[in-house]
Structures are given as structure tokens and as C-alpha cells.
Design an enzyme around this catalytic site. Structure first.
Site: not given
Length: 331
Positions: A137-139
Site C-alpha cells: 500500500h502506498s510507499l
């Protein structure tokens, strides 16, 4: 290559019902799920200390490696993992400096993208895992993307949530911001704990809720902060558990050209779940460009738009889990 399914899920068309689908007029047996209590703390020794994690499901099978977003922790997956099949194993990791994992030694900087790729590789080699499946998720999704590009023959499936690739910054902005980022890093490095802000539990929850600006709700913040803060007895309050140096994120950012070059290297099967409205990107076109590039080179690309915030897997996991379940079941 390049086979793609594009699906838009609406609030009126809830994917939660897909957990028990009907096939050929016959109802399948209800899917057995992991549930909320099917995890254990797991510690991985590394040269600078330990990387802490939560292992969901059986340790007798190779796990999906799950990586959270910037300044979050592996609690980010606490609501999603229970909704995945009981025969699934997930190793959700606190990245270095996050959650319960060791901080880097003094004098070291966090180059979050490059560090993350090396961490995944360190873990894969340590346990001799083959044909890995990655969830980010994300980073964390940027890191799994980079790993899949760096080791294209060793990743079987890549599942990313509200991220296509590494965060892109304009070259001029990076050049102009380098000096400020370095000074900010050194300021955080030398800030003693006695001068770090300390809060009551309720103050901490409100502070984080406000900082996430609508991406999470209060119950989700409480889940994250189970690993995201630590008690300070001398002040009778709470400090952030994460390393303050992580707040400096500019160093090591990518250009669009770099990100697309790595996208061309990915060969595995890809599921990309994008939240709508999700995260506001500085360069939104790059997201579409990365997906288009993946379609040209990866074995298969499934791109799904799901109503939700950037943290949709934490706030509304019932909308996300069915897409992951379907993708994992596909050969």
C-alpha cells in the site's frame, strides 16, 4: 501479455457479496477466512537490530509479503488480512524505523525506496523463498513495484493498493528542496527525546486523525496507533514510535522517466487497486502511464477502481478483499 480487466466498483455494487459467489446455479461452500486472531508477532534479525512483523495464517506455507505506507505500520493490514482465505499466509512487516522495528543507527539516512528493495531482498534470501507474491500500500506498493522490476523472474504476483509506482517529483523541485531536506534531517537526528512532543492517548488519536485529513477514520487510527505510539513513563504520555528522521522523504525520489523504465521490467501478474478518490498525486498522469506500460510488458494486468480513501484497505477492507481473493485464485 498485456491481458487486462478493468473494473469499476460502486458503492451500490458492493464487492463484499463476492466472498460467497454463485457458480452455474449452485452456491459454493462459504469461503473460510483467516479471521481477526490468526496472527502472531514475528521478528527478523537484521544487522541494525530487528524487523518486526505480524504473520497471518500458517507458518507452514510461504507467505505473501505485505508492506505498509510511509509513516504507517503493519497494522495497516489488520482489517484486510482477516477477510482473506484461511489457506493464505501473509507476513506484514513494520518497515525499518516504523512500528516496532528497529530504527537505523544514528548518522544513517532513510532512502526509503532503495532501502525497501534491499529489505525485501534480504528477507527473501534469508528464508530462501521462491516465486514470491507481494502486497503493498502506498510507499509499500512502490517498494514491491521496484522489487518486481529488479527481480522480474522471481516475483509471481504483485498486488498494489492506491499506488502505481514510486512517488514522482519534478527534477527542479528535487534540486530546490535538497538543502532544506538535509538540514531538516540533521535537526531531527539531534532532537533529544526530552524535547519531542508528548501527548495523552486521546490527544494522539486526534492529532493523527487530523493529520491524515480524511484518509482514515477514528477506529482506523486506533488500529494504526497500536504499533504507532509508545508510552513515555517520565512524561506520563505517548510519543510516536516511528523514527522522526522518516519525516524527511524528498531524498531518493524518482522522475517519471525512471519510474516508467522500471515498469518496463516487470513481468509478473499485477493487480492494481486504485481508490476513488484515493490519494491526490502531484503528477496524476504518471499513474495512468505506469499502468499502460505494465500492460505492454507484464504477464497480466488487472486494474480496478474502488470507491474509497487512500487507506481504503484499512477503512473499507470489505471493498478490497474480494478483488484480492479473485486475483489470488487465478492461475
Amino acid at each position: 501479455m498485456g491481458q487486462t480487466r478493468v473494473a469499476a466498483t460502486t458503492a451500490a455494487q458492493s464487492p463484499a457479496a463476492e466472498l460467497s459467489p454463485e457458480t452455474n446455479g449452485q452456491t459454493e461452500e462459504p469461503l473460510q477466512l483467516l479471521g481477526e486472531d490468526s496472527w502472531e508477532e514475528f521478528s527478523i534479525a537484521v544487522p541494525w537490530g530487528t524487523v518486526e512483523a505480524k504473520w497471518w495464517g500458517s507458518k507452514e506455507r510461504q507467505p505473501i509479503i505485505a508492506l505498509h505506507g510511509w509513516q504507517d505500520n503493519c497494522g495497516s493490514f489488520d482489517r484486510l488480512c482477516p477477510l482473506l482465505p484461511a489457506d493464505t499466509s501473509i507476513l506484514a512487516i513494520d518497515l525499518p524505523g516504523h512500528g516496532k522495528s528497529s530504527h537505523y543507527p544514528m548518522g544513517m539516512q532513510y532512502f526509503i525506496f532503495w532501502d525497501g528493495i534491499c529489505l525485501i531482498r534480504r528477507i527473501v534470501r534469508k528464508y530462501n523463498w521462491k516465486n514470491v507474491t507481494l502486497l503493498g500500500h502506498s510507499l509499500g506498493g512502490a517498494l514491491t513495484f521496484m522489487y518486481a522490476a529488479s527481480f522480474p523472474t522471481e516475483v509471481e504476483k504483485l498486488i498494489n493498493i492506491d499506488i502505481a509506482g514510486p512517488t514522482v517529483r519534478g527534477t527542479q523541485r528535487m534540486a530546490e528542496g535538497t538543502g532544506r531536506a538535509l538540514d531538516k534531517f540533521l535537526d531531527y537526528e539531534t532532537l533529544p527525546e526530552s524535547k519531542q512532543p508528548c501527548y495523552s492517548y486521546d490527544e494522539m488519536i486526534k492529532l493523527v486523525l487530523d493529520a491524515y485529513d480524511g484518509s482514515v477514520d477514528e477506529p482506523s487510527v486506533r488500529v494504526l496507533m497500536n504499533r504507532g505510539m509508545r508510552h513515555n513513563p517520565s512524561k506520563n504520555g505517548y510519543l510516536f514510535a516511528r523514527d522522526l528522521r522518516l519525516k524527511v522523504s524528498l531524498l531518493g525520489m524518482f522522475t517519471a522517466e525512471q519510474t516508467l523504465a522500471y515498469a518496463r521490467q516487470i513481468r509478473c501478474r499485477v493487480l492494481n487497486i486504485r481508490g476513488i478518490p484515493g490519494m491526490k498525486f502531484e503528477t496524476p498522469q504518471v499513474y495512468a502511464d505506469v499502468i499502460a506500460t505494465l500492460r505492454e510488458n507484464a504477464a497480466k494486468v488487472v486494474y480496478v477502481e474502488v470507491p474509497g480513501t487512500h487507506h481504503l484497505h484499512l477503512v473499507t477492507p470489505d471493498r478490497v478483499a474480494p478483488h484480492i481473493i479473485r486475483f489470488l485464485k487465478e492461475a
